[in-house]
Design a protein around this motif. Structure first.
Motif, PDB file in Angstrom:
ATOM      1  N   ASP A 134      -5.207  -6.192  18.520  1.00  0.00           N
ATOM      2  CA  ASP A 134      -5.183  -5.800  19.939  1.00  0.00           C
ATOM      3  C   ASP A 134      -4.417  -6.818  20.779  1.00  0.00           C
ATOM      4  OD1 ASP A 134      -6.633  -3.549  19.376  1.00  0.00           O
ATOM      5  OD2 ASP A 134      -8.565  -4.392  19.960  1.00  0.00           O
ATOM      6  N   GLU A 135      -4.592  -8.089  20.455  1.00  0.00           N
ATOM      7  CA  GLU A 135      -3.885  -9.131  21.201  1.00  0.00           C
ATOM      8  C   GLU A 135      -2.382  -9.027  20.983  1.00  0.00           C
ATOM      9  OE1 GLU A 135      -5.435 -12.923  20.142  1.00  0.00           O
ATOM     10  OE2 GLU A 135      -7.452 -12.508  20.908  1.00  0.00           O
ATOM     11  N   LYS A 136      -1.980  -8.737  19.748  1.00  0.00           N
ATOM     12  CA  LYS A 136      -0.545  -8.574  19.458  1.00  0.00           C
ATOM     13  C   LYS A 136       0.023  -7.406  20.252  1.00  0.00           C
ATOM     14  CE  LYS A 136      -0.635 -11.852  16.410  1.00  0.00           C
ATOM     15  NZ  LYS A 136      -0.061 -13.158  16.760  1.00  0.00           N
ATOM     16  N   ARG A 137      -0.746  -6.350  20.311  1.00  0.00           N
ATOM     17  CA  ARG A 137      -0.282  -5.173  21.057  1.00  0.00           C
ATOM     18  C   ARG A 137      -0.274  -5.439  22.558  1.00  0.00           C
ATOM     19  NH1 ARG A 137      -3.673  -0.624  17.562  1.00  0.00           N
ATOM     20  NH2 ARG A 137      -2.256  -0.610  15.772  1.00  0.00           N
ATOM     21  N   ALA A 138      -1.216  -6.279  22.997  1.00  0.00           N
ATOM     22  CA  ALA A 138      -1.265  -6.614  24.426  1.00  0.00           C
ATOM     23  C   ALA A 138      -0.024  -7.388  24.849  1.00  0.00           C
ATOM     24  CB  ALA A 138      -2.524  -7.414  24.736  1.00  0.00           C
ATOM     25  N   LEU A 139       0.567  -8.134  23.888  1.00  0.00           N
ATOM     26  CA  LEU A 139       1.782  -8.874  24.202  1.00  0.00           C
ATOM     27  C   LEU A 139       2.908  -7.935  24.626  1.00  0.00           C
ATOM     28  CD1 LEU A 139       1.864 -11.529  21.326  1.00  0.00           C
ATOM     29  CD2 LEU A 139       1.398 -11.942  23.736  1.00  0.00           C
ATOM     30  N   ARG A 140       2.877  -6.745  24.056  1.00  0.00           N
ATOM     31  CA  ARG A 140       3.900  -5.754  24.417  1.00  0.00           C
ATOM     32  C   ARG A 140       3.630  -5.176  25.806  1.00  0.00           C
ATOM     33  NH1 ARG A 140       3.257  -4.558  18.706  1.00  0.00           N
ATOM     34  NH2 ARG A 140       1.911  -2.771  19.065  1.00  0.00           N
ATOM     35  N   GLY A 141       2.366  -5.330  26.234  1.00  0.00           N
ATOM     36  CA  GLY A 141       2.005  -4.891  27.584  1.00  0.00           C
ATOM     37  C   GLY A 141       2.324  -3.426  27.830  1.00  0.00           C
ATOM     38  N   GLU A 142       2.943  -3.176  28.978  1.00  0.00           N
ATOM     39  CA  GLU A 142       3.261  -1.821  29.393  1.00  0.00           C
ATOM     40  C   GLU A 142       4.651  -1.386  28.938  1.00  0.00           C
ATOM     41  OE1 GLU A 142       1.162   0.217  31.024  1.00  0.00           O
ATOM     42  OE2 GLU A 142      -0.371  -1.333  30.880  1.00  0.00           O
ATOM     43  N   LEU A 143       5.322  -2.247  28.162  1.00  0.00           N
ATOM     44  CA  LEU A 143       6.703  -1.933  27.756  1.00  0.00           C
ATOM     45  C   LEU A 143       6.835  -0.590  27.021  1.00  0.00           C
ATOM     46  CD1 LEU A 143       8.330  -5.325  26.715  1.00  0.00           C
ATOM     47  CD2 LEU A 143       9.084  -3.767  28.498  1.00  0.00           C
ATOM     48  N   PRO A 144       5.987  -0.304  26.026  1.00  0.00           N
ATOM     49  CA  PRO A 144       6.124   0.990  25.346  1.00  0.00           C
ATOM     50  C   PRO A 144       6.012   2.181  26.301  1.00  0.00           C
ATOM     51  CG  PRO A 144       4.721  -0.463  24.082  1.00  0.00           C
ATOM     52  CD  PRO A 144       4.953  -1.131  25.410  1.00  0.00           C
ATOM     53  N   LEU A 145       5.077   2.071  27.263  1.00  0.00           N
ATOM     54  CA  LEU A 145       4.909   3.150  28.238  1.00  0.00           C
ATOM     55  C   LEU A 145       6.117   3.235  29.172  1.00  0.00           C
ATOM     56  CD1 LEU A 145       1.148   2.715  29.218  1.00  0.00           C
ATOM     57  CD2 LEU A 145       2.150   4.451  27.737  1.00  0.00           C
ATOM     58  N   GLU A 146       6.644   2.067  29.561  1.00  0.00           N
ATOM     59  CA  GLU A 146       7.822   2.050  30.431  1.00  0.00           C
ATOM     60  C   GLU A 146       9.027   2.663  29.723  1.00  0.00           C
ATOM     61  OE1 GLU A 146       8.457  -1.924  31.762  1.00  0.00           O
ATOM     62  OE2 GLU A 146       6.515  -2.071  32.768  1.00  0.00           O
ATOM     63  N   VAL A 147       9.177   2.343  28.433  1.00  0.00           N
ATOM     64  CA  VAL A 147      10.277   2.925  27.646  1.00  0.00           C
ATOM     65  C   VAL A 147      10.113   4.436  27.564  1.00  0.00           C
ATOM     66  CG1 VAL A 147      11.243   3.092  25.318  1.00  0.00           C
ATOM     67  CG2 VAL A 147      10.785   0.857  26.308  1.00  0.00           C
ATOM     68  N   GLN A 148       8.876   4.885  27.301  1.00  0.00           N
ATOM     69  CA  GLN A 148       8.622   6.318  27.204  1.00  0.00           C
ATOM     70  C   GLN A 148       8.890   7.019  28.529  1.00  0.00           C
ATOM     71  OE1 GLN A 148       7.648   8.085  24.306  1.00  0.00           O
ATOM     72  NE2 GLN A 148       8.234   9.761  25.648  1.00  0.00           N
ATOM     73  N   ASP A 149       8.471   6.399  29.629  1.00  0.00           N
ATOM     74  CA  ASP A 149       8.702   6.987  30.961  1.00  0.00           C
ATOM     75  C   ASP A 149      10.197   7.117  31.251  1.00  0.00           C
ATOM     76  OD1 ASP A 149       6.026   7.186  31.402  1.00  0.00           O
ATOM     77  OD2 ASP A 149       5.846   5.363  32.603  1.00  0.00           O
ATOM     78  N   LEU A 150      10.960   6.082  30.892  1.00  0.00           N
ATOM     79  CA  LEU A 150      12.407   6.123  31.117  1.00  0.00           C
ATOM     80  C   LEU A 150      13.062   7.195  30.252  1.00  0.00           C
ATOM     81  CD1 LEU A 150      13.237   2.311  31.363  1.00  0.00           C
ATOM     82  CD2 LEU A 150      13.592   4.014  33.162  1.00  0.00           C
ATOM     83  N   GLU A 151      12.611   7.324  29.022  1.00  0.00           N
ATOM     84  CA  GLU A 151      13.152   8.368  28.135  1.00  0.00           C
ATOM     85  C   GLU A 151      12.857   9.755  28.690  1.00  0.00           C
ATOM     86  OE1 GLU A 151      12.928   5.988  23.839  1.00  0.00           O
ATOM     87  OE2 GLU A 151      11.353   7.401  24.422  1.00  0.00           O
TER      88      GLU A 151
END
Length: 281
Positions: free
Chosen positions: A29-46
């Motif tokens: 979970d901590e490793k994934r938290a490092l990515r923060g909101e980036l995956p969601l931001e990428v998905q929103d932009l796509e």
């Protein structure tokens, strides 16, 4: 050596396995938290780019429709002008007023058709200009979003590269450990963990409180947790409870209560006088 059946594990062994699994999953979970909101931001932009490209196609289609309509109206103008020329030629050969009126009306009708077509062509031209502006704005927005998407993807890829290997190792360890845990207990643990805000399905009892919701645990239940006779859960949040000693965690000591000092009672002046009078008597 034969592999031990998960159902044959003692309560202590089950709790230790769950705590170790919780440790691995929390690290993931901590490793994934490092990515923060980036995956969601990428998905929103796509998603936004997909919508913009659809809008671009629609605008191009509308512009093409207007241009086709202009060509059609120009063809209608050519046909009407040819009819007008023919009717005017026929006017020179009319033999009576009736034929003259009929031809005059046809010429007038075709002239109105030409005016109407020219009006439609002009309106289509204005609409094409408007759509061209929309097209340019959409193209500029797409270029901006594509640049932002490229930047976000690069940032996400860099973070993924840093954490991917370690995260994969943790996942493998977690999978190996899950095979050693009783299926029913594992399902309950995952269900609790999924519903917990901080992702903890099992928590250490500290200072007589649940480490997940921080509600006080009754003394008898605290004792039962230390005895390891059965799997116990917090009656408030439903998390599985484990004592610090079994988890290998240093217990947090509660602050010792300071002894209460007795307050000296002062005698009032009146009381002192009464005592002196009693002494003299």
């Amino acid at each position: 050596m034969a592999k031990k059946n998960p159902t044959d594990l003692t309560v202590e062994e089950k709790l230790k396995a769950l705590y170790q699994l919780q440790t691995y999953l929390s690290a993931i979970d901590e490793k994934r938290a490092l990515r923060g909101e980036l995956p969601l931001e990428v998905q929103d932009l796509e998603d936004e780019l997909a919508g913009l490209n659809t809008r671009l196609e629609k605008i191009n289609g509308e512009i093409e429709d207007f241009r086709v309509a202009v060509v059609q109206k120009k063809g209608e103008i050519a046909t009407a002008e040819a009819s007008i020329a023919r009717y005017k030629a026929q006017l020179e050969e009319v033999k009576n007023n009736r034929e003259y009126d009929t031809l005059s009306k046809e010429i007038e009708f075709q002239s109105l058709e030409v005016e109407l077509c020219n009006k439609k062509i002009k309106e289509a031209g204005v609409r094409v200009e408007e759509k061209q502006k929309e097209l340019e704005e959409a193209q500029a927005l797409i270029a901006d979003r594509e640049a932002a998407l490229k930047e976000k993807r690069t940032e996400l890829d860099d973070i993924m590269q840093e954490t991917r290997d370690e995260e994969e190792k943790l996942k493998n360890r977690a999978r190996d450990l899950e095979e050693k845990i009783e299926a029913g207990l594992l399902r309950s643990f995952k269900r609790i963990r999924k519903g917990a805000r901080n992702g903890l399905g099992l928590t250490v009892v500290q200072r007589g409180s649940c480490g997940g919701c921080f509600n006080k645990i009754p003394p008898q239940r605290q004792l039962d947790v230390k005895m390891h006779k059965k799997i116990l859960v917090c009656e408030y949040c439903g998390r599985i409870l484990i004592d610090p000693e079994l988890a290998g965690v240093k217990p947090v000591e509660t602050a010792e209560e300071k002894p209460k000092r007795k307050r000296a009672v002062r005698k009032t002046a009146k009381k002192a006088e009464s005592d002196e009078d009693a002494g003299e008597a």
